[in-house]
Design a protein around this motif. Structure first.
Motif, PDB file in Angstrom:
ATOM      1  N   SER B 104     -33.135  19.165   4.529  1.00  0.00           N
ATOM      2  CA  SER B 104     -34.061  17.991   4.097  1.00  0.00           C
ATOM      3  C   SER B 104     -35.314  18.662   3.279  1.00  0.00           C
ATOM      4  O   SER B 104     -36.267  17.821   2.857  1.00  0.00           O
ATOM      5  CB  SER B 104     -34.789  17.709   5.575  1.00  0.00           C
ATOM      6  N   GLN B 105     -35.428  20.222   3.194  1.00  0.00           N
ATOM      7  CA  GLN B 105     -36.692  20.525   2.239  1.00  0.00           C
ATOM      8  C   GLN B 105     -36.066  20.735   0.794  1.00  0.00           C
ATOM      9  O   GLN B 105     -36.864  21.299   0.138  1.00  0.00           O
ATOM     10  CB  GLN B 105     -37.039  21.701   2.978  1.00  0.00           C
ATOM     11  N   GLY B 106     -34.891  20.290   0.774  1.00  0.00           N
ATOM     12  CA  GLY B 106     -34.400  20.374  -0.700  1.00  0.00           C
ATOM     13  C   GLY B 106     -33.580  21.840  -0.972  1.00  0.00           C
ATOM     14  O   GLY B 106     -33.163  22.118  -1.997  1.00  0.00           O
ATOM     15  N   GLY B 107     -33.558  22.533   0.050  1.00  0.00           N
ATOM     16  CA  GLY B 107     -32.604  23.899   0.057  1.00  0.00           C
ATOM     17  C   GLY B 107     -31.262  23.628   0.149  1.00  0.00           C
ATOM     18  O   GLY B 107     -30.785  22.576   0.547  1.00  0.00           O
ATOM     19  N   GLY B 108     -30.621  24.674  -0.317  1.00  0.00           N
ATOM     20  CA  GLY B 108     -29.218  24.628   0.082  1.00  0.00           C
ATOM     21  C   GLY B 108     -28.440  25.937  -0.314  1.00  0.00           C
ATOM     22  O   GLY B 108     -29.197  26.792  -0.812  1.00  0.00           O
ATOM     23  N   GLY B 109     -27.145  26.076  -0.162  1.00  0.00           N
ATOM     24  CA  GLY B 109     -26.401  27.455  -0.544  1.00  0.00           C
ATOM     25  C   GLY B 109     -24.983  27.455  -0.060  1.00  0.00           C
ATOM     26  O   GLY B 109     -24.557  26.547   0.376  1.00  0.00           O
ATOM     27  N   TYR B 110     -24.602  28.672  -0.378  1.00  0.00           N
ATOM     28  CA  TYR B 110     -22.967  28.841  -0.258  1.00  0.00           C
ATOM     29  C   TYR B 110     -23.059  30.044   0.345  1.00  0.00           C
ATOM     30  O   TYR B 110     -23.408  31.058   0.287  1.00  0.00           O
ATOM     31  CB  TYR B 110     -22.563  28.649  -1.587  1.00  0.00           C
ATOM     32  N   ILE B 111     -22.291  29.873   1.688  1.00  0.00           N
ATOM     33  CA  ILE B 111     -21.932  30.981   2.559  1.00  0.00           C
ATOM     34  C   ILE B 111     -20.550  31.216   2.657  1.00  0.00           C
ATOM     35  O   ILE B 111     -19.602  30.352   2.991  1.00  0.00           O
ATOM     36  CB  ILE B 111     -22.384  30.904   4.062  1.00  0.00           C
ATOM     37  N   GLY B 122     -37.363  26.381  13.572  1.00  0.00           N
ATOM     38  CA  GLY B 122     -38.767  26.377  13.881  1.00  0.00           C
ATOM     39  C   GLY B 122     -39.045  24.774  14.303  1.00  0.00           C
ATOM     40  O   GLY B 122     -38.610  24.160  14.911  1.00  0.00           O
ATOM     41  N   ALA B 123     -40.234  24.307  13.309  1.00  0.00           N
ATOM     42  CA  ALA B 123     -40.948  22.898  13.580  1.00  0.00           C
ATOM     43  C   ALA B 123     -39.982  22.135  13.463  1.00  0.00           C
ATOM     44  O   ALA B 123     -40.113  20.930  13.965  1.00  0.00           O
ATOM     45  CB  ALA B 123     -42.102  23.055  12.972  1.00  0.00           C
ATOM     46  N   GLY B 124     -39.074  22.058  12.629  1.00  0.00           N
ATOM     47  CA  GLY B 124     -37.890  21.014  12.565  1.00  0.00           C
ATOM     48  C   GLY B 124     -37.193  20.988  11.335  1.00  0.00           C
ATOM     49  O   GLY B 124     -38.081  21.063  10.146  1.00  0.00           O
ATOM     50  N   ILE B 125     -36.099  20.713  11.105  1.00  0.00           N
ATOM     51  CA  ILE B 125     -35.476  20.519   9.690  1.00  0.00           C
ATOM     52  C   ILE B 125     -33.990  19.464  10.059  1.00  0.00           C
ATOM     53  O   ILE B 125     -33.535  19.606  11.315  1.00  0.00           O
ATOM     54  CB  ILE B 125     -34.966  21.698   9.077  1.00  0.00           C
ATOM     55  N   LEU B 126     -33.643  19.084   8.998  1.00  0.00           N
ATOM     56  CA  LEU B 126     -32.382  18.304   8.982  1.00  0.00           C
ATOM     57  C   LEU B 126     -31.267  18.945   7.943  1.00  0.00           C
ATOM     58  O   LEU B 126     -32.116  19.419   6.973  1.00  0.00           O
ATOM     59  CB  LEU B 126     -32.284  16.774   8.636  1.00  0.00           C
ATOM     60  N   HIS B 127     -30.232  19.181   8.341  1.00  0.00           N
ATOM     61  CA  HIS B 127     -29.144  20.068   7.352  1.00  0.00           C
ATOM     62  C   HIS B 127     -27.875  19.447   7.770  1.00  0.00           C
ATOM     63  O   HIS B 127     -27.626  18.771   8.702  1.00  0.00           O
ATOM     64  CB  HIS B 127     -29.536  21.422   7.680  1.00  0.00           C
TER      65      HIS B 127
END
Lengths: 75, 333
Positions: B104-111, B122-127
């Motif tokens: 939800s912060q606009g981040g992303g990646g490939y694992i 931490g304080a909270g995120i949606l993913h």
């Protein structure tokens, strides 16, 4: 009125969860429709959330008394 | 097993075995991980939290999910669609196959194959965590783990962050005898350090043992000690308690660990593949509900209210795969 609404009894200032419902890879959480509460106008909130067993609709009852909540199961 | 595996382990630096005066940690509990479905319906095995290894014993770890190994048919691969987290960290280590993630912060990646994503919610995120399109289309092997690491009360509200620990950055060492490979993802082992930066002292290792190999390593006295068998079989502790794929182990007190591979470990690699985990217990009250792990019921209520109202974050519309005209409404969690 949805064909299969969920009815939950939620204890005072507590959570209750509906049955798990299937989701696919494209699913994203949306607002939950609360169809009715007993007593009417009770202060409850609902959202879909993953818990053990899958995605479920979770309801939190902000009232100091028990509330019956009827929900639309489609999210 | 493509998790980073050099051809010659004998050329790697060696971890010295603990001295004779060291105390080998005995096995306290063994659990066969129950199976369940997660996300959009992918199978996991979860050795903790369970009745045998609960929050108290696993502390500072909260949960371990072993994903697969599963050979997906075309169209079958499933992931975990958008969901929230608050109050802890998720560590996703992919052994075979791949996951894509967005947040939800606009981040992303490939694992993929041997990479680790260390996400501080931490304080909270949606993913979301999804199989890449080519894995869904063609099918294929998928094997990984997700570990939840707790945060102490003073760090529950730390801003979310990611660490992408690529496979070529994992610290590789061999056992003193040279017949076990140790991939140090985070923490210390015998003077060697993994690349993961942790908020509290934690060690995460993926070990591979050749048939009949015996691994003896030092382990900090002030850490707990857990193991989980990814594939293969062997024995653990001074009494040589037998273990096999899908079993979790809780060790007692001491300052050394002993793991032995069986003569012919089952599984695709014909080796014993085992996770070794430990950390300094946080010893704070735990209140958990679904994807939130806090200290009190009031904290959990606040997390749920923040998620429900959108204060924990909203799903970026750019990732919406449906009709863009509905994106605003759909962004509401």
């Amino acid at each position: 009125m949805p064909t299969n609404p969920i009815a939950l009894k939620v204890l005072p200032r507590n959570f209750a969860s509906g049955p798990p419902f299937p989701v696919d890879n494209q699913w994203r959480p949306g607002p939950v429709t609360i169809l009715s509460t007993t007593p009417e106008g009770a202060d409850v909130i609902a959202a879909p959330m993953p818990t053990r067993g899958g995605m479920r609709i979770i309801v939190y009852n902000r009232e100091p008394f028990s509330v019956e909540v009827v929900l639309d199961p489609v999210v | 097993m493509p998790a980073v595996t050099p051809e010659r382990w004998t050329a790697l630096p060696r971890v010295a075995e603990p001295g004779e005066s060291s105390i080998d940690r005995p096995v306290e509990r063994i659990v066969t991980a129950p199976s369940l479905l997660e996300g959009a319906g992918f199978p996991v095995r979860r050795p903790w939290p369970t009745r045998e290894i609960g929050f108290r014993e696993a502390d500072p770890f909260l949960l371990l999910d072993h994903m697969g190994a599963v050979e997906y048919a075309p169209g079958e691969a499933k992931g975990a669609p958008w969901h929230p987290h608050r109050g802890f960290e998720t560590v996703t280590y992919i052994i075979d196959g791949a996951f894509e993630h967005h947040d939800s912060q606009g981040g992303g990646g490939y694992i993929s194959n041997g990479d680790t994503q260390w996400m501080t919610a931490g304080a909270g995120i949606l993913h979301d965590e999804m199989p890449p399109e080519n894995l869904v289309r063609t099918g294929g092997l998928f094997h990984g783990i997700q570990l939840w690491v707790n945060l102490p009360k003073k760090l529950k509200w730390t801003p979310p962050r990611y660490q992408s620990l690529e496979s070529n950055h994992v610290t590789l060492v061999a056992s003193e005898r040279g017949d076990a490979l140790l991939r140090i993802i985070a923490g210390d082992l015998g003077g060697y350090h993994g690349p993961g930066v942790t908020w509290t002292p934690v060690t995460v290792i993926h070990a591979t043992l050749e048939p009949n190999a015996m691994l003896r390593i030092p382990w900090p006295k002030n850490y707990n000690a857990l193991a989980y068998v990814l594939t293969g079989s062997g024995s653990v502790g001074p009494a040589g308690v037998l273990i096999h794929e899908g079993q979790g182990v809780l060790f007692g007190t001491g300052d050394a660990l002993t793991i032995t591979a069986s003569a012919s470990p089952e599984g695709p690699s014909h080796r014993l593949e085992i996770l070794l985990l430990g950390g300094e217990p946080i010893r704070e009250p735990i209140a958990s509900y679904g994807p939130f792990v806090m200290n009190t019921h009031a904290d959990i209520v606040q997390a749920f209210e923040d998620y429900q109202s959108g204060r924990m974050g909203t799903i970026p519309a750019t990732n919406f795969k449906g009709d863009s005209a509905n994106a605003d409404e759909s962004d509401r969690p």
